[in-house]
Every structure is written in C-alpha cells, then in structure tokens.
Design a protein around this motif. Structure first.
Motif, PDB file in Angstrom:
ATOM      1  N   UNK A  23       0.985  -1.236  -0.064  1.00  0.00           N
ATOM      2  CA  UNK A  23      -0.012  -0.065   0.105  1.00  0.00           C
ATOM      3  C   UNK A  23       0.963   1.194   0.212  1.00  0.00           C
ATOM      4  N   UNK A  24       2.202   1.175   0.636  1.00  0.00           N
ATOM      5  CA  UNK A  24       2.957   2.329   0.542  1.00  0.00           C
ATOM      6  C   UNK A  24       3.709   2.627  -0.583  1.00  0.00           C
ATOM      7  N   UNK A  25       3.688   1.611  -1.710  1.00  0.00           N
ATOM      8  CA  UNK A  25       4.459   1.548  -2.936  1.00  0.00           C
ATOM      9  C   UNK A  25       4.059   2.776  -3.784  1.00  0.00           C
ATOM     10  N   UNK A  26       5.215   3.616  -4.009  1.00  0.00           N
ATOM     11  CA  UNK A  26       5.000   4.757  -4.660  1.00  0.00           C
ATOM     12  C   UNK A  26       4.444   6.014  -3.945  1.00  0.00           C
ATOM     13  N   UNK A  27       4.648   5.876  -2.616  1.00  0.00           N
ATOM     14  CA  UNK A  27       4.073   7.001  -1.884  1.00  0.00           C
ATOM     15  C   UNK A  27       5.128   8.176  -1.652  1.00  0.00           C
ATOM     16  N   UNK A  28       6.298   7.597  -1.985  1.00  0.00           N
ATOM     17  CA  UNK A  28       7.577   8.621  -1.737  1.00  0.00           C
ATOM     18  C   UNK A  28       8.208   8.851  -0.307  1.00  0.00           C
ATOM     19  N   UNK A  29       7.386   8.103   0.696  1.00  0.00           N
ATOM     20  CA  UNK A  29       7.537   7.880   1.745  1.00  0.00           C
ATOM     21  C   UNK A  29       8.926   6.754   2.082  1.00  0.00           C
ATOM     22  N   UNK A 232     -10.644  -4.882  -0.586  1.00  0.00           N
ATOM     23  CA  UNK A 232     -11.419  -4.391   0.546  1.00  0.00           C
ATOM     24  C   UNK A 232      -9.976  -3.957   1.638  1.00  0.00           C
ATOM     25  N   UNK A 233      -9.105  -4.763   1.559  1.00  0.00           N
ATOM     26  CA  UNK A 233      -7.961  -4.574   2.274  1.00  0.00           C
ATOM     27  C   UNK A 233      -7.144  -3.208   1.718  1.00  0.00           C
ATOM     28  N   UNK A 234      -7.067  -3.120   0.421  1.00  0.00           N
ATOM     29  CA  UNK A 234      -6.485  -2.151  -0.195  1.00  0.00           C
ATOM     30  C   UNK A 234      -7.206  -0.755   0.094  1.00  0.00           C
ATOM     31  N   UNK A 235      -8.622  -0.773   0.332  1.00  0.00           N
ATOM     32  CA  UNK A 235      -9.051   0.492   0.587  1.00  0.00           C
ATOM     33  C   UNK A 235      -8.926   0.835   2.048  1.00  0.00           C
ATOM     34  N   UNK A 236      -8.685  -0.212   2.933  1.00  0.00           N
ATOM     35  CA  UNK A 236      -8.469   0.186   4.400  1.00  0.00           C
ATOM     36  C   UNK A 236      -7.136   0.720   4.509  1.00  0.00           C
ATOM     37  N   UNK A 237      -6.181   0.132   3.817  1.00  0.00           N
ATOM     38  CA  UNK A 237      -4.704   0.563   3.971  1.00  0.00           C
ATOM     39  C   UNK A 237      -4.572   1.738   3.188  1.00  0.00           C
ATOM     40  N   UNK A 238      -5.185   2.250   2.048  1.00  0.00           N
ATOM     41  CA  UNK A 238      -5.194   3.491   1.197  1.00  0.00           C
ATOM     42  C   UNK A 238      -5.352   4.806   2.417  1.00  0.00           C
ATOM     43  N   UNK A 239      -6.461   4.496   3.259  1.00  0.00           N
ATOM     44  CA  UNK A 239      -6.664   5.297   4.261  1.00  0.00           C
ATOM     45  C   UNK A 239      -5.440   5.553   5.244  1.00  0.00           C
ATOM     46  N   UNK A 240      -4.839   4.586   5.701  1.00  0.00           N
ATOM     47  CA  UNK A 240      -3.569   4.897   6.526  1.00  0.00           C
ATOM     48  C   UNK A 240      -2.391   5.449   5.395  1.00  0.00           C
ATOM     49  N   UNK A 241      -2.336   5.034   4.527  1.00  0.00           N
ATOM     50  CA  UNK A 241      -1.457   5.895   3.551  1.00  0.00           C
ATOM     51  C   UNK A 241      -1.679   7.428   3.597  1.00  0.00           C
TER      52      UNK A 241
END
Length: 250
Positions: A23-29, A232-241
């Motif tokens: 989920x953090x891939x490509x975030x730049x973090x 569904x998990x991707x939606x959850x983790x997108x919010x965290x990102x």
C-alpha cells in the motif's frame, strides 16, 4: 524538514508487512524496517524519534506483550507507541503490535488460557464491524481475514471496539484519532502465508489448533478469500497511507 519515514517494527523475520508495504509503494515515503528483539540492550536511542516519523507500524510475533523480562525490547516498543499516541503519529498495530498498543493505552492483555479460550487460527469473517471506521469498516464485507493468536485484548468501557469474532471480543479497536489496533492479520497474502507455513513452528501450531490437514486448509482458504479480500484491504490501507502522507506536511 517534514517527517518522511514510516517505521515498521518486526518481531519475527517471516511476519513481514505484506500488503501494508504494498500500500505504501509509490508514496515517496521512506520505509525503515527494524527488529529490536535480538538487539542486546535495545533502547529508545536505537529508534527514530516520533518527530521524525510519518507513521508507525508494529507487526505481530509469538511473544506475550507483557513479557518485558524475556524480551526487553517490547518495553521500548510500548514506550514508542505511547509517545506516538501523544504526538498524533498515525499508527497501526497488528496482532502482537495491537496488544502492545493496547498496553500503551493502559488496557489489559490476557492469555487465552486464562479466559478459557483456545488459540484462534484460521480464516473467518469479522463480526459487528463498525462500518463508519475508515480502516476497519471496508472489511465488513470481507469473506474472511486471517486470525492467528492466543492472547486477547480486554477492552475497557471507554474502548472503541471496531470488530469482534465469537472467541475474541476485541478484534480491532481505535486507540486514538489516527491509531488502530488489529488483532487479525490484514497484511497476509496467500504467498506470505505460504512463507509462514514453511516454518516448522507455524505449521506445528496450526496443526495443534486445526488438525493434521491444517496447512492445506489454511492455504486453500487463503486463496479462496483473496479475490474479494484484497480490494477491501487495499481500501483500508489506502486510508492509512493518506494519513502517513498528510502527517509529512505537519
């Protein structure tokens, strides 16, 4: 400089962040993965200050959250979690990480044997999910998530419990405005589960809980759940990102 790093604490090499990392891939973090369990004399000086963090993720492990004598690094992690809560750092605790977060918040964690409950291992849906919660809510429609734990978080009257199962009254809870504890393993993909089950200790624990065909059942259930669970998990983790990314601008 704004905080740009997400710190991920592991306790066992094979219990990796899986979909959380995806989920953090490509975030730049920046991603900083540490394991303090085998670091003699680990202290807060071995970790970044919370002021340097965009987010904090604490993964699972077989340790008891109160075994500070056997695993002194857990005390360091609990103190870091408490500091993150005080400073509003977006935080996710998974399984043992959720239990450490609970202890940092002053909640009790008890072995299942003290509660008359066996280990909860296997794929099963969450019950009574708080659909309004941006992290746990999307999982209300999941066919199942992976449960693998023995100890239980004991919520107090002020705990915002977000989901349960029949044998675990607190499967997820809100620890603060931007902090969540998940007793289950949202991060696990079928491939990551294969890695777990290749470890003799994991396979033995599963067979003790589920019987001789446990490994095959767990693998089959993971593959059956994955097509519906992943989005569904991707939606959850997108919010965290999004919370991690927003925290970098503070």
């Amino acid at each position: 400089m704004p905080a740009r790093t997400v710190l991920i604490l592991q306790h066992v090499e094979v219990e990796k962040p899986g979909m959380i990392l995806d989920a953090l891939d490509g975030s730049g973090l920046g991603i900083d993965i540490r394991n303090l369990i085998d670091v003699p004399g680990a202290s807060a000086k071995d970790l970044p200050a919370v002021s340097e963090l965009a987010g904090l993720v604490v993964m699972g492990g077989p340790m008891n959250a109160d075994d500070l004598a056997g695993h002194p690094a857990l005390k360091v992690e609990r103190e870091l979690l408490a500091d993150a809560l005080r400073h509003g750092v977006p935080t996710l605790g998974v399984c043992l990480g959720a239990q450490l977060l609970a202890r940092a918040r002053g909640l009790v964690v008890r072995p299942g044997s003290e509660l008359g409950r066996s280990s909860e291992i296997g794929w099963a849906p969450l019950l009574d999910v708080d659909r309004d919660d941006p992290v746990v809510g999307p999982l209300a429609d999941a066919p199942g998530v992976l449960h693998w734990h023995g100890d239980r978080i004991v919520p107090d009257p002020g705990t915002r419990v977000l989901a349960r199962t029949d044998s675990t009254e607190c499967q997820a809870f809100r620890a603060g405005p931007v902090a969540w504890g998940l007793q289950f393993h949202l991060e696990v993909t079928p491939r990551l589960l294969d890695d777990w089950l290749a470890e003799p200790a994991f396979a033995t624990e599963a067979e003790e809980a589920l019987g001789a065909d446990a490994v095959d059942r767990l693998r089959a259930d993971a593959r059956a759940a994955a097509p519906a669970l992943r989005p569904l998990a991707e939606r959850s983790l997108a919010h965290l990102r999004s919370l991690f990314e927003a925290h970098t601008d503070r």
